[in-house]
Motif scaffolding. Sequence first.
Motif, PDB file in Angstrom:
ATOM      1  N   LEU A   1       0.849  -1.181   0.000  1.00 41.85           N
ATOM      2  CA  LEU A   1       0.000   0.000   0.000  1.00 41.85           C
ATOM      3  C   LEU A   1       0.888   1.235   0.000  1.00 41.85           C
ATOM      4  CD1 LEU A   1      -2.675  -1.035   2.618  1.00 41.85           C
ATOM      5  CD2 LEU A   1      -2.885  -1.024   0.149  1.00 41.85           C
ATOM      6  N   ALA A   2       0.702   2.085  -0.992  1.00 45.89           N
ATOM      7  CA  ALA A   2       1.461   3.327  -1.047  1.00 45.89           C
ATOM      8  C   ALA A   2       0.904   4.257   0.016  1.00 45.89           C
ATOM      9  CB  ALA A   2       1.316   3.956  -2.432  1.00 45.89           C
ATOM     10  N   PRO A   3       1.777   5.041   0.644  1.00 38.16           N
ATOM     11  CA  PRO A   3       1.249   5.967   1.639  1.00 38.16           C
ATOM     12  C   PRO A   3       0.268   6.908   0.975  1.00 38.16           C
ATOM     13  CG  PRO A   3       3.560   6.430   1.166  1.00 38.16           C
ATOM     14  CD  PRO A   3       3.194   5.172   0.438  1.00 38.16           C
ATOM     15  N   SER A   4      -0.829   7.139   1.663  1.00 35.73           N
ATOM     16  CA  SER A   4      -1.848   7.991   1.059  1.00 35.73           C
ATOM     17  C   SER A   4      -1.332   9.430   1.000  1.00 35.73           C
ATOM     18  CB  SER A   4      -3.149   7.924   1.863  1.00 35.73           C
ATOM     19  OG  SER A   4      -2.908   8.344   3.183  1.00 35.73           O
ATOM     20  N   PRO A   5      -1.560  10.080  -0.109  1.00 31.74           N
ATOM     21  CA  PRO A   5      -1.073  11.456  -0.236  1.00 31.74           C
ATOM     22  C   PRO A   5      -1.861  12.381   0.685  1.00 31.74           C
ATOM     23  CG  PRO A   5      -2.402  10.863  -2.129  1.00 31.74           C
ATOM     24  CD  PRO A   5      -2.245   9.617  -1.288  1.00 31.74           C
ATOM     25  N   ALA A   6      -1.203  13.472   1.083  1.00 31.65           N
ATOM     26  CA  ALA A   6      -1.872  14.453   1.937  1.00 31.65           C
ATOM     27  C   ALA A   6      -3.017  15.069   1.139  1.00 31.65           C
ATOM     28  CB  ALA A   6      -0.887  15.542   2.355  1.00 31.65           C
ATOM     29  N   PRO A   7      -4.094  15.420   1.817  1.00 33.13           N
ATOM     30  CA  PRO A   7      -5.204  16.016   1.073  1.00 33.13           C
ATOM     31  C   PRO A   7      -4.730  17.305   0.400  1.00 33.13           C
ATOM     32  CG  PRO A   7      -5.578  16.170   3.449  1.00 33.13           C
ATOM     33  CD  PRO A   7      -4.348  15.354   3.237  1.00 33.13           C
TER      34      PRO A   7
END
Length: 190
Positions: A158-164
Amino acid sequence: MRSATRIRPRLLLALAVVLAAPGVQAAPSVSSTLSATPTPPPSPPIGPSPRASADVKRMYAVTFTNMVVWENGAGYLHAFWRTLGTNGPDSPARVQWGRGCPEISDRTFAALHTAFSNPGGFFLILDKSPDARQPGAYCVTNVEVERITPVQDPPSRLAPSPAPPAPPPGPSPGGPGTPPPVFSPKNPNK
């Protein structure tokens, strides 16, 4: 007609490729006895049953005991079987090919071996064709292999979720069409 000695090496190579797939484990060579003695009848397993429709002319393996393949490609598979669509009773039987029974195709042999080498992963379902030479023995005519549990996809990283994303610059707080407030210095005389 192809000779069995030329068919089996190609089949075993193709079978090795099939067994190398995720979730399938390799088994020992089938050119010798894989298990020497049959086990006693097991108690009825609690768990899944084949999805194939019920048919008294067909049976499926409940517990595998041994598989023997001779150098000429003939052989047998011993297991405890149930009539398809029933909960029992289990019946020991040999399923044979060659040596008085019809020869089987490479696909049928691969299905037999796949189910035998992965008994917890596959149901082996086959048509009944009684062998008149021995009681409790059947000749293989048609075979199906059904996976017991669905293939699990390997866990993906799982790629780290990008900041909003930052909110886009919007209009001034007064709302659209309102001019910005004008600041004027205070009148010191008042």
